[in-house]
Design a protein around this motif. Structure first.
Motif, mmCIF file in Angstrom:
data_model
loop_
_atom_site.group_PDB
_atom_site.id
_atom_site.type_symbol
_atom_site.label_atom_id
_atom_site.label_comp_id
_atom_site.label_asym_id
_atom_site.label_seq_id
_atom_site.Cartn_x
_atom_site.Cartn_y
_atom_site.Cartn_z
ATOM 1 N N GLY A 107 1.344 12.240 3.625
ATOM 2 C CA GLY A 107 1.232 10.793 3.714
ATOM 3 C C GLY A 107 2.466 10.064 3.227
ATOM 4 O O GLY A 107 2.373 8.994 2.616
ATOM 5 N N LEU A 108 3.644 10.616 3.518
ATOM 6 C CA LEU A 108 4.902 10.087 3.012
ATOM 7 C C LEU A 108 5.779 9.567 4.150
ATOM 8 O O LEU A 108 5.730 10.084 5.270
ATOM 9 N N PRO A 109 6.627 8.589 3.859
ATOM 10 C CA PRO A 109 7.627 8.198 4.854
ATOM 11 C C PRO A 109 8.683 9.289 4.997
ATOM 12 O O PRO A 109 8.908 10.088 4.080
ATOM 13 N N ASP A 110 9.352 9.307 6.131
ATOM 14 C CA ASP A 110 10.358 10.337 6.375
ATOM 15 C C ASP A 110 11.478 10.304 5.346
ATOM 16 O O ASP A 110 12.077 11.332 5.032
ATOM 17 N N ASP A 111 11.772 9.098 4.832
ATOM 18 C CA ASP A 111 12.881 8.942 3.886
ATOM 19 C C ASP A 111 12.412 8.862 2.441
ATOM 20 O O ASP A 111 13.047 8.222 1.607
ATOM 21 N N VAL A 112 11.306 9.531 2.115
ATOM 22 C CA VAL A 112 10.785 9.477 0.747
ATOM 23 C C VAL A 112 11.826 9.964 -0.252
ATOM 24 O O VAL A 112 11.946 9.412 -1.351
ATOM 25 N N VAL A 113 12.575 11.013 0.083
ATOM 26 C CA VAL A 113 13.690 11.469 -0.750
ATOM 27 C C VAL A 113 14.913 10.686 -0.308
ATOM 28 O O VAL A 113 15.424 10.870 0.796
ATOM 29 N N ARG A 114 15.386 9.809 -1.180
ATOM 30 C CA ARG A 114 16.476 8.911 -0.798
ATOM 31 C C ARG A 114 17.846 9.558 -0.964
ATOM 32 O O ARG A 114 18.807 9.164 -0.299
#
Length: 284
Positions: A164-171
């Motif tokens: 349930g995370l956005p693709d860019d969760v790891v910035r």
């Protein structure tokens, strides 16, 4: 490449004396224990409903803080989050929180499950971090050795939707002295505890998953690292840079083990690079 050559390239224990190895691992633990004394935070939090693994949060307070998710090394079979908080005082002084993560260890825990757990820890920060003073829009992941591989496993695409995370969760990310193509390990001493075959090694190699845009990265490695770790860091940087912003940082006068400790020192090249990754982030 022969099995003997693979072992020579990837057995970094042979790059330092047993005494230096033991002293460095003890310094991980001692400095981690010392720097968290008096830091605001939350200890021993269960982050994953499907395992019993835990994490610690250090350096919270005031507004939501950007967060460094720190992943320990140990060739996927040793060490813990208690060896991996020594950077938290340095980061706290810069207004950044640290999350030190445990994961199940091989051979009891398969590498696929270790990867899943680390991704679950990132998901916990995103979904529940704000309740613990963490900014879910400013997550940077980093780790050393096996932790470098696991960091890269959070950089690649294709896993985020399951959590349930956005693709860019790891910035942004900083894998340090990592392994990114683990196919050679199938024919190495490390397979005694990893138990991999070729197909599983393919699926677990971030080097083979660099075809999409991902987070900005500093790919760091020690000058006196193992041959395999040096070559893989350079190759992963080249692969990552084809689609994403990447910097290769070869840290002078450091070996596979003591390079990670540079994150305890605010003026080290490694710390300056990590702080630079945070400086480039904005709230989303």
């Amino acid at each position: 490449m022969t099995d003997a050559q693979i072992d020579a390239d990837y057995n970094v224990r042979n790059t330092v004396s047993p005494e230096l190895f033991d002293a460095t691992v003890e310094e991980y633990r001692r400095r981690s224990r010392e720097v968290v004394d008096g830091l605001d935070g939350f200890a021993d939090l269960r982050y994953d409903p499907d395992s019993t693994e835990r994490l610690d949060v250090w350096g919270t307070g005031g507004d939501l803080r950007p967060v460094f998710v720190a992943i320990h090394g140990g060739y996927w079979r040793a060490l813990s989050r208690h060896h991996t908080a020594f950077m938290s005082r340095m980061l706290d002084a810069a207004g950044i929180a640290t999350v030190a993560v445990d994961y199940g260890l091989a051979p009891h825990t398969p590498l696929e499950e270790i990867v899943r757990q680390v991704r679950a820890a990132v998901a916990w920060v995103y979904h529940y971090g704000a309740e613990h003073g963490l900014d879910p829009s400013r997550i940077v992941v980093g780790g050393s050795s096996a932790g470098g591989h696991l960091t890269a496993a959070t950089m690649v695409s294709g896993w985020q939707a399951d959590f349930g995370l956005p693709d860019d969760v790891v910035r942004a990310a900083m894998p340090i002295s990592g392994l990114f193509d683990i196919r050679p390990l199938v024919n190495s001493f490390a397979n005694e505890w990893l138990g991999l075959d070729d197909a599983r090694a393919d699926a677990l190699s971030p080097m083979l998953q660099t075809d999409r845009v991902g987070p900005r990265a500093v790919i760091a490695v020690a000058e006196h690292d193992g041959v395999g770790f040096l070559s893989q860091s350079r190759m992963f940087h080249d692969a990552w840079a084809r689609h994403s912003e990447s910097e290769l940082l070869v840290v002078p006068d450091r070996n596979h083990y003591d390079v990670f400790l540079d994150l305890a020192e605010p003026e080290s090249a490694l710390s300056r690079a990590l702080l630079g990754l945070f400086a480039g982030l904005a709230h989303t």
